[in-house]
Design an enzyme around this catalytic site. Structure first.
Site, PDB file in Angstrom:
ATOM      1  N   GLN A  78       0.847  -1.187   0.000  1.00 42.83           N
ATOM      2  CA  GLN A  78       0.000   0.000   0.000  1.00 42.83           C
ATOM      3  C   GLN A  78       0.886   1.241   0.000  1.00 42.83           C
ATOM      4  O   GLN A  78       1.163   1.823   1.033  1.00 42.83           O
ATOM      5  CB  GLN A  78      -0.898  -0.017   1.239  1.00 42.83           C
ATOM      6  CG  GLN A  78      -1.843   1.146   1.337  1.00 42.83           C
ATOM      7  CD  GLN A  78      -2.934   1.106   0.306  1.00 42.83           C
ATOM      8  OE1 GLN A  78      -3.622   0.116   0.168  1.00 42.83           O
ATOM      9  NE2 GLN A  78      -3.103   2.176  -0.426  1.00 42.83           N
ATOM     10  N   PHE A  79       1.356   1.653  -1.191  1.00 43.86           N
ATOM     11  CA  PHE A  79       2.307   2.758  -1.273  1.00 43.86           C
ATOM     12  C   PHE A  79       1.730   4.078  -0.799  1.00 43.86           C
ATOM     13  O   PHE A  79       2.453   4.977  -0.374  1.00 43.86           O
ATOM     14  CB  PHE A  79       2.894   2.885  -2.680  1.00 43.86           C
ATOM     15  CG  PHE A  79       2.004   3.563  -3.678  1.00 43.86           C
ATOM     16  CD1 PHE A  79       2.116   4.922  -3.913  1.00 43.86           C
ATOM     17  CD2 PHE A  79       1.050   2.841  -4.385  1.00 43.86           C
ATOM     18  CE1 PHE A  79       1.299   5.547  -4.845  1.00 43.86           C
ATOM     19  CE2 PHE A  79       0.233   3.459  -5.310  1.00 43.86           C
ATOM     20  CZ  PHE A  79       0.357   4.819  -5.533  1.00 43.86           C
ATOM     21  N   THR A  80       0.415   4.234  -0.818  1.00 46.28           N
ATOM     22  CA  THR A  80      -0.176   5.508  -0.412  1.00 46.28           C
ATOM     23  C   THR A  80      -0.006   5.782   1.084  1.00 46.28           C
ATOM     24  O   THR A  80      -0.160   6.922   1.516  1.00 46.28           O
ATOM     25  CB  THR A  80      -1.666   5.590  -0.796  1.00 46.28           C
ATOM     26  OG1 THR A  80      -2.371   4.536  -0.149  1.00 46.28           O
ATOM     27  CG2 THR A  80      -1.845   5.509  -2.304  1.00 46.28           C
TER      28      THR A  80
END
Length: 148
Positions: A78-80
């Site tokens: 989950q890069f966000t």
């Protein structure tokens, strides 16, 4: 490295309507990798995730970790999570790891989790950089943001 953990009754990840990972009760971990992260960072966060006491004991107090509760772990990239949201109305991802570094550390984290978790506890993952649909039943709800 940041990990958003959610205590769940069940959770699953689908890619193109196909299930790629699922657990019954346990922890759904959304994992964000920053450019400064390393295997040491991943090890530190994994230790926290596996030992964080968010499951109820016989007296109803959060005294058990996922392993003691016999739960599973579903890890989803989950890069966000590593976005800088302090200024403006659009997130900045300058702190995020490159896709290659993030995938390497995500795979490392998942492999270490599979080796480290107690016997009888399931570990599953999503598909890195895929368009994933994550569904869950948050238990509580209980959600914590952990940082290594």
């Amino acid at each position: 490295m940041k990990g958003l953990i959610q205590r769940v009754k069940h959770a699953k990840v689908e890619v193109s309507s196909e299930s790629v990972g699922a657990i019954d009760h346990g922890i759904l971990l959304l994992l964000g990798v920053e450019a400064t992260d390393s295997e040491q960072t991943a090890d530190k966060l994994l230790h926290k995730v596996l030992h964080y006491r968010i499951f109820s004991d016989a007296q109803g107090k959060m005294n058990l970790n996922v392993q003691q509760a016999g739960g599973g772990l579903l890890v989803v990239s989950q890069f966000t999570l590593v976005a800088d949201t302090a200024k403006g109305l659009r997130p900045s991802f300058s702190r995020g790891a490159s896709p290659q570094q993030a995938e390497t550390l995500y795979n490392y984290f998942l492999a270490q989790a599979q080796q480290s978790i107690a016997e009888g506890c399931a570990v599953a993952g999503g598909q890195f950089a895929a368009d994933m649909q994550v569904s869950l039943c948050n238990d509580g709800p209980v959600t914590f943001l952990l940082e290594a």
